[in-house]
Design an enzyme around this catalytic site. Structure first.
Site: not given
Lengths: 433, 433
Positions: B42, B291
């Site tokens: 990101c 995650n």
């Protein structure tokens, strides 16, 4: 059918406006003892620091505009001195009697100054009204004081500390207890104390103030003192009319905001409400609660059946660039309320390191027996309000920490790290349970 | 007991790290086909725009450091080409076989470029890997292109638009559909279109791209083209091993992230999960989900029994100073999912007017039948992530709009108005139900 509202600020005007929206035929009269209605009390510190240029910016409606736009009669300067519920009458100073069918009491609160000798003094101020703010700003401009003492480390005290530091005064902050913004959380008190030190504010906890002397307070020399020693609810009018007062000292209401007298409602800073975590009564006078409660009082007074569920105890305050927010119960209060409280405190970046993340500190509190999240506090520079609000939503709805750690929170580098600090704190707390 | 993890970025490393924390005696091996592990995908747009100085800033762990600190073996450059579950073996390119007892598949996703002719081109880029970002930044520095076409108005497309505008390029944004960041909400598409116009980005929706020519794309002349046409999950390895693929095209897993093969888990961008509002399968490849899901996969692979509840579909993206966030279902998707959707859109100040509040737009969506809040979108300059997160918490926990309108949200003038825009939107939506 006539609805009379006593009090023309947050709760009172929210009630009147909502009642009007529900019932166009209702007679509505707002009685306000002051000269102005509809002003933003929370903006006063920002008038003192100069950000808000004129007090008019803080006044949303004049009585005339409110009457014109909402078709609600407003009498400013009309002080209610008695309520005769048997006759359904409010007695005004001067003796005039005003009839009501329904009554909303929104008499607010006032600064608590008992036990402080030596008042008034020309250099001693509270910050509760537009007039207070005007006097303080004029004093700052004309007398150019150099040393200030602020008494009380509550929201107003902290905001005034910021305002006075912004103006270049040296500031000493005294507090009778050891709490910050009413919270006793160790990590919060420590973080805020350090921040005050960084901004060269001398913070002296456990320092009661019994008298204001012209040039010193509790031995601390000063040219100016601001008393931010907290509020007490204006309940005398209600109490004398036979309205029950709750254990918090504020007016007791049911979930429809109705008092023990049928057709008489109370809302805002004069009334207590329910704490969503403890289920017990709580009195935390804040504008948000006043507006929401006033809206419900107005709806019920206009014949609807609405319920005000209560509050989570959420608040936030800014202090010299630091945001300090909290909601629900601290660990100490959770224990006092009978929970088997566990707490976890973490420090994490509010954004990724590569996006200039700055540390934010979070404490979460949960009940070991049920895993339920009970409260939390957040301190940092960015994103504090949003994170506190997520905790507020979670504690209001009795999420467990297990559930909380899986919240699908927004992530992009300009806003948050991939593991939001809230989730890092929740994972830590899960390990403590 | 050996745990093998295929994939060394978000989900894979979260799984490995969690498994290690739970079971110190487990043999853990991470296979990563690329040269690097543990990098922040990101962050790539912020390397392209120059805010992130070096790609090393985006790499959290080297294989060596991960091995040393976590005691987890990492083989970078090791590509898994087959899984033989009967033998509990992963076959690597080159023929080597690696035995496992438990397996976590975290093979991620890759850019979807099918149907686009003319690739590769020296001036055509995707932004999916560190190498992609390096190539693009070098191209910008050495060739000084003036006109760019960005294909795809998803998150990456919008972030690249910002990065290229920051570098002074003139930018045309093409999208095959009419959605922004995958959302079709009218108010959102309109607000973002206007914002793009304000930043002189030419936005052309409903413009499919079938070929990349050296100096033009779909008739739009350019020196540079960035293809942000979306992702597809890397499922081939799993599929050939007999692992079920779900209706979204990603690997189907149960709530413990286990596939149809016992002891084989999948997590992250290659796997689907459950949408907390629809209850159905969803594939929305994002680092946060990867995650969290990886952590659960690692825990289960290490013998715990943990559950990944699913996602609310939360996302946020920044575009030239504007934050665009959303969660849950849009009105259109809510209808498609069988809800009787009502929506309310409001514009309100993100702070009080006297505190320089700026407009923020909010849409909330609820189900008429149950009053349940189903989703929302927020657009503005400040406080967007926090407000989206409050909606995310609410939709995950199935709050009604009635309940939502009474949330006790943090208020002080530097952070929010006394009526938070979220509550204004909720009050509006209550009236629509």
């Amino acid at each position: 059918m006539t609805l009379v509202v006593i009090g023309g600020v947050a709760a009172g005007l929210s009630a009147a406006a909502r009642a009007r929206r529900i019932d166009a035929s209702l007679e509505i009269l707002v009685l306000e003892k002051g000269a102005q209605i509809s002003w933003a009390a929370c903006g006063l510190p920002y008038y003192v620091d100069g950000r808000v240029r004129s007090l008019e910016e803080l006044v949303v409606y004049t009585p005339e505009r409110f009457e014109r736009e909402r078709r609600i009669r407003v009498r400013a300067g009309a002080e209610a001195v008695a309520i005769s519920h048997a006759r359904r009458e409010v007695v005004l100073a001067g003796g005039e009697r005003v009839r009501y069918d329904r009554l909303v009491i929104a008499t607010g609160a006032r600064p608590k100054l008992e036990g402080i000798a030596g008042l008034p003094q020309p250099n001693a101020f509270t910050l509760h009204t537009l007039e207070d703010a005007r006097r303080l700003r004029e004093f700052l401009a004309s007398r150019r004081p150099r040393r200030a003492v602020v008494v009380g480390a509550g929201y107003i005290g902290l905001e005034i500390v910021e305002a006075l530091r912004t103006q270049g005064l040296s500031v000493t902050l005294l507090d009778a207890g050891g709490t910050i913004a009413g919270r006793e959380d160790n990590f919060l008190v420590r973080a805020v104390s350090q921040h005050l030190e960084r901004f060269r504010v001398s913070y002296v906890p456990h320092q009661p103030v019994r008298a204001i002397e012209p040039d010193r307070v509790a031995g601390f020399p000063c040219d100016l003192v601001v008393l931010a020693t907290g509020l007490k609810p204006n309940v005398e009018l209600a109490q004398e009319a036979g309205i029950e007062i709750g254990p918090t000292g504020a007016i007791r209401v049911n979930e429809r905001t109705e008092t023990n007298l049928t057709g008489v409602y109370a809302a805002g800073d004069c009334a207590e409400t329910t704490h969503l975590v403890t289920g017990g009564p709580v009195w935390q006078p804040l504008g948000t609660t006043a507006n929401k409660m006033g809206r419900v009082a107005g709806a019920n007074a206009a014949g609807r059946r609405e319920r005000f569920p209560g509050i989570a105890g959420t608040a936030i305050v800014r202090l010299c660039g630091l945001a300090i927010g909290f909601t629900g119960l601290s660990a100490a209060r959770a224990r006092a309320a009978g929970f088997d409280a566990a707490a976890a405190t973490i420090t994490a970046g509010d954004r990724p390191r590569y996006f200039a993340g700055r540390p934010t500190e979070i404490e979460l509190v949960a009940d070991r027996r049920t895993g339920r999240l009970l409260g939390g506090a957040v301190i940092g520079e960015e994103g504090v309000a949003g994170r506190v609000n997520v905790i507020a939503a979670a504690v209001s709805r009795a999420l467990t920490v297990e559930e909380f750690q899986f919240l699908d929170l927004a992530y992009a580098p300009p806003f948050a790290p991939v593991w939001d600090p809230l989730l890092v704190a929740a994972q830590q707390l899960v390990r403590e349970l």
